[in-house]
Motif scaffolding. Sequence first.
Motif, PDB file in Angstrom:
ATOM      1  N   LEU A  20       0.824  -1.207   0.000  1.00 53.81           N
ATOM      2  CA  LEU A  20       0.000   0.000   0.000  1.00 53.81           C
ATOM      3  C   LEU A  20       0.860   1.259   0.000  1.00 53.81           C
ATOM      4  O   LEU A  20       0.616   2.200  -0.754  1.00 53.81           O
ATOM      5  CB  LEU A  20      -0.899   0.042   1.243  1.00 53.81           C
ATOM      6  CG  LEU A  20      -2.170  -0.767   1.259  1.00 53.81           C
ATOM      7  CD1 LEU A  20      -2.834  -0.647   2.622  1.00 53.81           C
ATOM      8  CD2 LEU A  20      -3.118  -0.305   0.170  1.00 53.81           C
ATOM      9  N   LYS A  23       2.628   1.961  -3.287  1.00 54.55           N
ATOM     10  CA  LYS A  23       1.693   2.539  -4.249  1.00 54.55           C
ATOM     11  C   LYS A  23       1.405   4.012  -3.925  1.00 54.55           C
ATOM     12  O   LYS A  23       1.411   4.867  -4.814  1.00 54.55           O
ATOM     13  CB  LYS A  23       0.396   1.726  -4.241  1.00 54.55           C
ATOM     14  CG  LYS A  23      -0.566   2.070  -5.323  1.00 54.55           C
ATOM     15  CD  LYS A  23      -1.737   1.099  -5.287  1.00 54.55           C
ATOM     16  CE  LYS A  23      -2.688   1.353  -6.430  1.00 54.55           C
ATOM     17  NZ  LYS A  23      -3.804   0.418  -6.450  1.00 54.55           N
ATOM     18  N   ALA A  24       1.178   4.308  -2.655  1.00 56.69           N
ATOM     19  CA  ALA A  24       0.906   5.688  -2.243  1.00 56.69           C
ATOM     20  C   ALA A  24       2.119   6.578  -2.485  1.00 56.69           C
ATOM     21  O   ALA A  24       1.985   7.715  -2.958  1.00 56.69           O
ATOM     22  CB  ALA A  24       0.500   5.717  -0.770  1.00 56.69           C
ATOM     23  N   TYR A  25       3.301   6.081  -2.167  1.00 56.19           N
ATOM     24  CA  TYR A  25       4.537   6.838  -2.368  1.00 56.19           C
ATOM     25  C   TYR A  25       4.760   7.120  -3.861  1.00 56.19           C
ATOM     26  O   TYR A  25       5.138   8.225  -4.249  1.00 56.19           O
ATOM     27  CB  TYR A  25       5.721   6.077  -1.773  1.00 56.19           C
ATOM     28  CG  TYR A  25       7.055   6.716  -2.031  1.00 56.19           C
ATOM     29  CD1 TYR A  25       7.371   7.963  -1.503  1.00 56.19           C
ATOM     30  CD2 TYR A  25       8.019   6.071  -2.802  1.00 56.19           C
ATOM     31  CE1 TYR A  25       8.604   8.553  -1.750  1.00 56.19           C
ATOM     32  CE2 TYR A  25       9.249   6.652  -3.051  1.00 56.19           C
ATOM     33  CZ  TYR A  25       9.537   7.896  -2.523  1.00 56.19           C
ATOM     34  OH  TYR A  25      10.746   8.482  -2.770  1.00 56.19           O
ATOM     35  N   ASN A  29       2.102  10.618  -2.438  1.00 54.35           N
ATOM     36  CA  ASN A  29       1.369  10.835  -1.194  1.00 54.35           C
ATOM     37  C   ASN A  29       2.317  10.740  -0.002  1.00 54.35           C
ATOM     38  O   ASN A  29       3.293   9.994  -0.035  1.00 54.35           O
ATOM     39  CB  ASN A  29       0.260   9.790  -1.020  1.00 54.35           C
ATOM     40  CG  ASN A  29      -0.876  10.012  -1.974  1.00 54.35           C
ATOM     41  OD1 ASN A  29      -1.523  11.049  -1.948  1.00 54.35           O
ATOM     42  ND2 ASN A  29      -1.115   9.038  -2.831  1.00 54.35           N
ATOM     43  N   VAL A  31       2.521   9.540   3.886  1.00 53.39           N
ATOM     44  CA  VAL A  31       1.804   8.478   4.592  1.00 53.39           C
ATOM     45  C   VAL A  31       2.278   8.361   6.031  1.00 53.39           C
ATOM     46  O   VAL A  31       3.475   8.470   6.310  1.00 53.39           O
ATOM     47  CB  VAL A  31       2.044   7.118   3.881  1.00 53.39           C
ATOM     48  CG1 VAL A  31       1.253   6.008   4.546  1.00 53.39           C
ATOM     49  CG2 VAL A  31       1.727   7.209   2.402  1.00 53.39           C
ATOM     50  N   GLU A  86      -2.154  13.495   4.960  1.00 55.69           N
ATOM     51  CA  GLU A  86      -2.811  12.989   3.754  1.00 55.69           C
ATOM     52  C   GLU A  86      -3.430  11.611   3.971  1.00 55.69           C
ATOM     53  O   GLU A  86      -4.626  11.430   3.797  1.00 55.69           O
ATOM     54  CB  GLU A  86      -1.823  12.919   2.593  1.00 55.69           C
ATOM     55  CG  GLU A  86      -1.415  14.259   2.059  1.00 55.69           C
ATOM     56  CD  GLU A  86      -0.388  14.145   0.946  1.00 55.69           C
ATOM     57  OE1 GLU A  86      -0.460  13.188   0.154  1.00 55.69           O
ATOM     58  OE2 GLU A  86       0.496  15.011   0.886  1.00 55.69           O
ATOM     59  N   LEU A  87      -2.587  10.630   4.304  1.00 62.50           N
ATOM     60  CA  LEU A  87      -3.031   9.239   4.384  1.00 62.50           C
ATOM     61  C   LEU A  87      -2.512   8.583   5.647  1.00 62.50           C
ATOM     62  O   LEU A  87      -1.318   8.631   5.934  1.00 62.50           O
ATOM     63  CB  LEU A  87      -2.528   8.461   3.162  1.00 62.50           C
ATOM     64  CG  LEU A  87      -2.783   6.954   3.134  1.00 62.50           C
ATOM     65  CD1 LEU A  87      -4.282   6.645   3.169  1.00 62.50           C
ATOM     66  CD2 LEU A  87      -2.138   6.321   1.910  1.00 62.50           C
ATOM     67  N   ARG A 104      -7.559  10.832   4.339  1.00 68.64           N
ATOM     68  CA  ARG A 104      -7.983   9.453   4.089  1.00 68.64           C
ATOM     69  C   ARG A 104      -7.303   8.528   5.079  1.00 68.64           C
ATOM     70  O   ARG A 104      -6.167   8.768   5.491  1.00 68.64           O
ATOM     71  CB  ARG A 104      -7.583   9.056   2.667  1.00 68.64           C
ATOM     72  CG  ARG A 104      -7.986   7.672   2.255  1.00 68.64           C
ATOM     73  CD  ARG A 104      -7.590   7.418   0.817  1.00 68.64           C
ATOM     74  NE  ARG A 104      -7.912   6.048   0.441  1.00 68.64           N
ATOM     75  CZ  ARG A 104      -7.336   5.412  -0.562  1.00 68.64           C
ATOM     76  NH1 ARG A 104      -6.426   6.015  -1.308  1.00 68.64           N
ATOM     77  NH2 ARG A 104      -7.678   4.179  -0.837  1.00 68.64           N
TER      78      ARG A 104
END
Length: 141
Positions: A20, A23-25, A29, A31, A86-87, A104
């Motif tokens: 996860l 993918k976010a990085y 994003n 995290v 952000e996440l 999120r």
Amino acid sequence: MTRIDFHTNVPDKIAYACRLVRKAYAANNRVVLMAEDEVQLAELNAAMWTFSATGFLPHVLAGDALAPHTPIILTDNDEAELPHKELLVNLSRRAPSGVAQFERMIEVISSDEDDAAAGRKRYVAYKQQDYPLTHFVTGKS
């Protein structure tokens, strides 16, 4: 309002979290990963270093001097100073105290019955607070 996504039936929370975060990085994003305790935090920290032979996930523990400049923050402390909003990826069995400050949150719930039961309680609590919720069951199309 924070969007909350539940990812359930996860066989390995640490490996799943690494995927996860990768993918976010890749999507630029920032995290925060919330671990259950010091043991899981250490496992997560080690996994972030060894997850990929060809990629690097830049991360530090919350409270580190480099935290504001590092895209991935690891913590097991709800009271930690967190520079990113952000996440949030929650691997713990508790509802993080600062959920509302994030855009999120992803709740990662394993296939373990105790973890799943704790996840169901959090789902109900978030629903009662009118958070927008989605649910994704791993291993199902």
